[in-house]
Design a protein around this motif. Structure first.
Motif, short mmCIF file in Angstrom:
data_model
loop_
_atom_site.label_atom_id
_atom_site.label_comp_id
_atom_site.label_asym_id
_atom_site.label_seq_id
_atom_site.Cartn_x
_atom_site.Cartn_y
_atom_site.Cartn_z
N ALA A 56 0.83 -1.21 0.00
CA ALA A 56 0.00 0.00 0.00
C ALA A 56 0.87 1.26 0.00
O ALA A 56 0.55 2.24 -0.68
N SER A 57 1.97 1.23 0.73
CA SER A 57 2.89 2.37 0.75
C SER A 57 3.57 2.55 -0.61
O SER A 57 3.69 3.67 -1.12
N ASP A 63 -0.65 6.72 3.89
CA ASP A 63 0.46 7.56 4.33
C ASP A 63 0.82 7.28 5.78
O ASP A 63 1.37 8.12 6.46
N LEU A 64 0.55 6.07 6.24
CA LEU A 64 0.90 5.66 7.59
C LEU A 64 2.30 5.06 7.61
O LEU A 64 2.67 4.31 6.71
N PHE A 69 0.85 2.05 11.49
CA PHE A 69 0.02 0.99 10.90
C PHE A 69 -0.14 -0.19 11.85
O PHE A 69 -1.23 -0.71 12.02
N TYR A 70 0.95 -0.62 12.48
CA TYR A 70 0.95 -1.90 13.21
C TYR A 70 1.25 -1.77 14.70
O TYR A 70 0.68 -2.49 15.50
N GLU A 71 2.13 -0.87 15.07
CA GLU A 71 2.60 -0.82 16.45
C GLU A 71 1.77 0.11 17.34
O GLU A 71 1.75 -0.05 18.55
N THR A 75 -4.14 2.67 16.02
CA THR A 75 -4.11 2.54 14.56
C THR A 75 -5.54 2.49 14.01
O THR A 75 -6.44 1.90 14.62
N PRO A 76 -5.76 3.08 12.84
CA PRO A 76 -7.07 2.98 12.21
C PRO A 76 -7.28 1.63 11.50
O PRO A 76 -8.36 1.36 10.98
#
Length: 111
Positions: A56-57, A63-64, A69-71, A75-76
């Motif tokens: 996705a990046s 733009d996360l 994104f994960y940590e 996170t959305p």
């Protein structure tokens, strides 16, 4: 496309991405640089999430940062899962016509 992943967001939106070799290579590099993550065999969920995030990046769809994104507990992102089409493709590939026909069914454990 068995390799396609869906990133699901808390607002109900989602992104479907197809990770490539570059995204897998990125995970291997990150794993080596973050030894505290442990070994590859202990990172199945992180691997899938990382490949989706990297794809996705790479495609400029999010733009996360990886940490966002994960940590980040805020996170959305709700989940990273195979797309429904990928699951269907996998199910079809596992079916073999005629296998299991005429087999006796198992008895109930209460019989």
């Amino acid at each position: 496309m068995a390799n396609q992943l869906r990133i699901e967001f808390e607002n109900g939106e989602y992104l479907d991405v197809t990770p490539n070799l570059f995204d897998t290579r990125n995970f291997e590099r990150a794993l080596r640089n973050n030894r505290h993550w442990g070994e590859l065999r202990d990172n199945g969920m992180r691997l899938q999430a990382f490949k989706a995030w990297s794809a996705a990046s790479r495609l400029d769809l999010i733009d996360l940062t990886w940490d966002q994104f994960y940590e980040d507990p805020h996170t959305p992102v709700l989940a990273v899962v195979p797309t429904p089409e990928a699951v269907e493709d996998t199910d079809d590939a596992l079916e073999v016509e005629g296998v299991g026909e005429g087999m006796p069914t198992a008895r109930s454990a209460t019989s």
